[in-house]
Design an enzyme around this catalytic site. Structure first.
Site, PDB file in Angstrom:
ATOM      1  N   LYS A 134      65.310 -72.382  44.835  1.00  0.00           N
ATOM      2  CA  LYS A 134      65.910 -71.058  44.662  1.00  0.00           C
ATOM      3  C   LYS A 134      66.960 -71.095  43.556  1.00  0.00           C
ATOM      4  O   LYS A 134      67.826 -71.993  43.540  1.00  0.00           O
ATOM      5  CB  LYS A 134      66.547 -70.596  45.977  1.00  0.00           C
ATOM      6  CG  LYS A 134      65.524 -70.318  47.082  1.00  0.00           C
ATOM      7  CD  LYS A 134      64.698 -69.078  46.807  1.00  0.00           C
ATOM      8  CE  LYS A 134      63.757 -68.764  47.954  1.00  0.00           C
ATOM      9  NZ  LYS A 134      62.952 -67.559  47.714  1.00  0.00           N
ATOM     10  N   ASP A 154      62.256 -69.917  42.130  1.00  0.00           N
ATOM     11  CA  ASP A 154      62.232 -68.502  42.534  1.00  0.00           C
ATOM     12  C   ASP A 154      63.612 -67.901  42.281  1.00  0.00           C
ATOM     13  O   ASP A 154      64.584 -68.276  42.943  1.00  0.00           O
ATOM     14  CB  ASP A 154      61.872 -68.399  44.026  1.00  0.00           C
ATOM     15  CG  ASP A 154      61.685 -66.957  44.477  1.00  0.00           C
ATOM     16  OD1 ASP A 154      61.898 -66.026  43.660  1.00  0.00           O
ATOM     17  OD2 ASP A 154      61.329 -66.746  45.658  1.00  0.00           O
ATOM     18  N   GLU A 170      59.119 -67.574  39.866  1.00  0.00           N
ATOM     19  CA  GLU A 170      58.818 -66.436  40.724  1.00  0.00           C
ATOM     20  C   GLU A 170      59.876 -65.354  40.537  1.00  0.00           C
ATOM     21  O   GLU A 170      61.077 -65.645  40.507  1.00  0.00           O
ATOM     22  CB  GLU A 170      58.793 -66.959  42.167  1.00  0.00           C
ATOM     23  CG  GLU A 170      58.354 -65.966  43.191  1.00  0.00           C
ATOM     24  CD  GLU A 170      58.119 -66.642  44.555  1.00  0.00           C
ATOM     25  OE1 GLU A 170      57.813 -67.852  44.609  1.00  0.00           O
ATOM     26  OE2 GLU A 170      58.265 -65.945  45.570  1.00  0.00           O
ATOM     27  N   ASP A 223      56.650 -61.388  42.843  1.00  0.00           N
ATOM     28  CA  ASP A 223      56.807 -61.330  44.302  1.00  0.00           C
ATOM     29  C   ASP A 223      57.278 -59.915  44.675  1.00  0.00           C
ATOM     30  O   ASP A 223      56.463 -59.041  44.970  1.00  0.00           O
ATOM     31  CB  ASP A 223      57.787 -62.419  44.767  1.00  0.00           C
ATOM     32  CG  ASP A 223      57.958 -62.450  46.273  1.00  0.00           C
ATOM     33  OD1 ASP A 223      57.253 -61.688  46.947  1.00  0.00           O
ATOM     34  OD2 ASP A 223      58.805 -63.205  46.799  1.00  0.00           O
ATOM     35  N   LYS A 226      52.382 -61.350  50.372  1.00  0.00           N
ATOM     36  CA  LYS A 226      53.066 -61.571  51.654  1.00  0.00           C
ATOM     37  C   LYS A 226      52.622 -60.447  52.582  1.00  0.00           C
ATOM     38  O   LYS A 226      52.656 -59.269  52.190  1.00  0.00           O
ATOM     39  CB  LYS A 226      54.574 -61.498  51.490  1.00  0.00           C
ATOM     40  CG  LYS A 226      55.182 -62.701  50.827  1.00  0.00           C
ATOM     41  CD  LYS A 226      56.693 -62.598  50.853  1.00  0.00           C
ATOM     42  CE  LYS A 226      57.318 -63.688  50.021  1.00  0.00           C
ATOM     43  NZ  LYS A 226      58.541 -63.225  49.384  1.00  0.00           N
TER      44      LYS A 226
HETATM   45  C1  LIG Z   1      60.561 -68.532  53.122  1.00  0.00           C
HETATM   46  C2  LIG Z   1      59.886 -68.541  51.776  1.00  0.00           C
HETATM   47  N1  LIG Z   1      59.795 -69.844  51.260  1.00  0.00           N
HETATM   48  C3  LIG Z   1      60.594 -67.626  50.788  1.00  0.00           C
HETATM   49  O1  LIG Z   1      61.331 -68.093  49.963  1.00  0.00           O
HETATM   50  N2  LIG Z   1      60.334 -66.327  50.940  1.00  0.00           N
HETATM   51  C4  LIG Z   1      60.946 -65.272  50.196  1.00  0.00           C
HETATM   52  C5  LIG Z   1      62.315 -64.911  50.618  1.00  0.00           C
HETATM   53  C6  LIG Z   1      62.321 -64.631  52.101  1.00  0.00           C
HETATM   54  C7  LIG Z   1      63.548 -64.100  52.764  1.00  0.00           C
HETATM   55  O2  LIG Z   1      64.576 -63.816  52.164  1.00  0.00           O
HETATM   56  O3  LIG Z   1      63.385 -63.962  53.997  1.00  0.00           O
HETATM   57  C8  LIG Z   1      60.704 -65.287  48.723  1.00  0.00           C
HETATM   58  O4  LIG Z   1      61.435 -64.673  47.985  1.00  0.00           O
HETATM   59  O5  LIG Z   1      59.709 -65.857  48.276  1.00  0.00           O
HETATM   60 MG    MG Z   2      59.989 -64.985  46.205  1.00  0.00          MG
END
Ligand SMILES: C[C@H](N)C(=O)N[C@@H](CCC(=O)O)C(=O)O
Ligand code: MG
Length: 362
Positions: A162, A190, A218, A243, A267
């Protein structure tokens, strides 16, 4: 198999460590559970998280959408009439994709039970096992380095790092992680909408110049900024995955027709469940654009549905289904089997969910 009732409950599962992104910090999964009862005694299970900062769906909103809009339009319908049920589900209320996803998942669970087959086989049955990445929360570089090494010790080969809170620090974060994990570990990042388009281009080019070997980025820019997304896609070599910009099949079509991204993250909580996700899968197949399947902070019921979709479809080549392994406990009996990065579908009918512990009925 007629629907006799749709019940709702809540589950609360603490995370092993706080989950931090550019959008939010979370310490536990607080999800809504849907239980659909039928006149044959079959039960379908669904789940939805209130990810307000991404979907706009809150706990109260999910409960209200199901109780006041979805439930009255589905009671009495026969699961054999699946297409009509799905049309009603999606026209009973606009938006509210998490509420629709929870009900859609419970309905697909029943659909599989009706044919006495696991859902992934009914959808295509491409494979039985998939391999997920693991999220490294955004923290200071040293902590992210430690988290990355711990993940690798558990056998993870792909890290989803992240970023998006401070682009200069993001470069330092990635340098520290790549240095610590070596060249054989796959690193995807991401930004959760955290960068401006030109800032994203600068940061990603810098990462390219430094040889950080980033598999994909991402959602670098704001969800509604499709032009900004295209600017990034056209100006960096690192593949761009959308995303938060893609919820509906229509959103996916806009991205595909404009070549605004290289990959799409599906998702169930954004599409409103499996039914609409399948439409995006078909579009992606036509355009030859590979998909990731992701999740929010979800426990094993809804993530099992995503596992079945991923197992069914070849175009889904990237897996981000780490929700259950981020949880400190698993309240669900049955469903997909999670062994750190390795996830295997359960061959039981539907999604194979047997029971959920600790549901607080609403
Ligand atoms: C959990 C997954 N790896 C993830 O990062 N999902 C989301 C964010 C999910 C959240 O904030 O609940 C993403 O942005 O891809
Ligand atoms: Mg994401």
């Amino acid at each position: 198999m007629k629907i006799t009732d749709i019940k709702l409950g809540r589950i609360s599962v603490p995370l092993k460590t706080p989950f931090k992104t550019a959008l939010r910090t979370v310490k536990s999964v607080e999800d809504i559970i849907v239980i659909i009862e039928t006149d044959t005694g079959n039960i379908g299970y669904g789940e939805a998280p209130p990810t307000g900062v991404i979907t706009g769906d809150t706990t109260g909103g999910i409960i209200g959408a199901i109780k006041d809009h979805i439930r009255p339009s589905l009671i009495g319908m026969d699961v054999e009439n699946f297409e009509e049920i799905m049309i009603r589900l999606h026209s009973s209320v606009v938006k509210n994709t998490s509420a629709k996803a929870a009900v859609d998942i419970a309905l697909y669970d029943l659909y599989g039970q009706m044919f006495n087959a696991p859902v992934y086989k009914l959808l295509g049955g491409y494979r039985k096992e998939i391999t997920t990445d693991i999220t490294i929360s955004v923290n200071d570089p040293e902590e992210m380095e430690r988290d990355s090494i711990n993940a690798i010790k558990l056998g993870y080969e792909t890290l989803k790092v992240k970023v998006g809170k401070d682009s200069n620090l993001d470069i330092k974060r990635l340098k520290a992680i790549r240095n610590a994990v070596g060249k054989d570990i796959n690193i995807r990042i991401d930004a959760n909408q955290g960068w401006k388009p030109k800032e994203a281009v600068y940061t990603l080019r810098k990462m390219e110049d430094l040889g950080l070997d980033i598999e994909l980025v991402e959602q670098p820019v704001l969800a509604h900024d499709i032009e900004g997304m295209k600017l990034v896609t056209d100006n960096v070599n690192i593949p761009v995955l959308v995303d938060e910009s893609v919820f509906s099949p229509r959103d996916a079509m806009t991205i595909l027709q404009n070549r605004a991204a290289d990959l799409i993250n599906l998702k169930l909580m954004k599409t409103g469940g499996v039914y609409n996700a399948l439409k995006i899968v078909s579009m992606a197949e036509i355009y030859g654009v590979e998909c990731m399947i992701g999740c929010m902070l979800e426990a094993k019921v809804s993530v099992t549905a995503a596992v079945h979709l991923a197992a069914a479809k070849k175009i889904i080549t990237k897996i981000d289904l780490d929700g259950p392994v981020l949880c400190s406990e698993d309240p669900v009996t049955g469903g997909a089997v999670f062994n750190n990065s390795k996830i295997t579908v359960n061959e039981g009918s539907g999604f194979g969910i047997k029971d959920i512990e600790g549901i607080k009925y609403i």
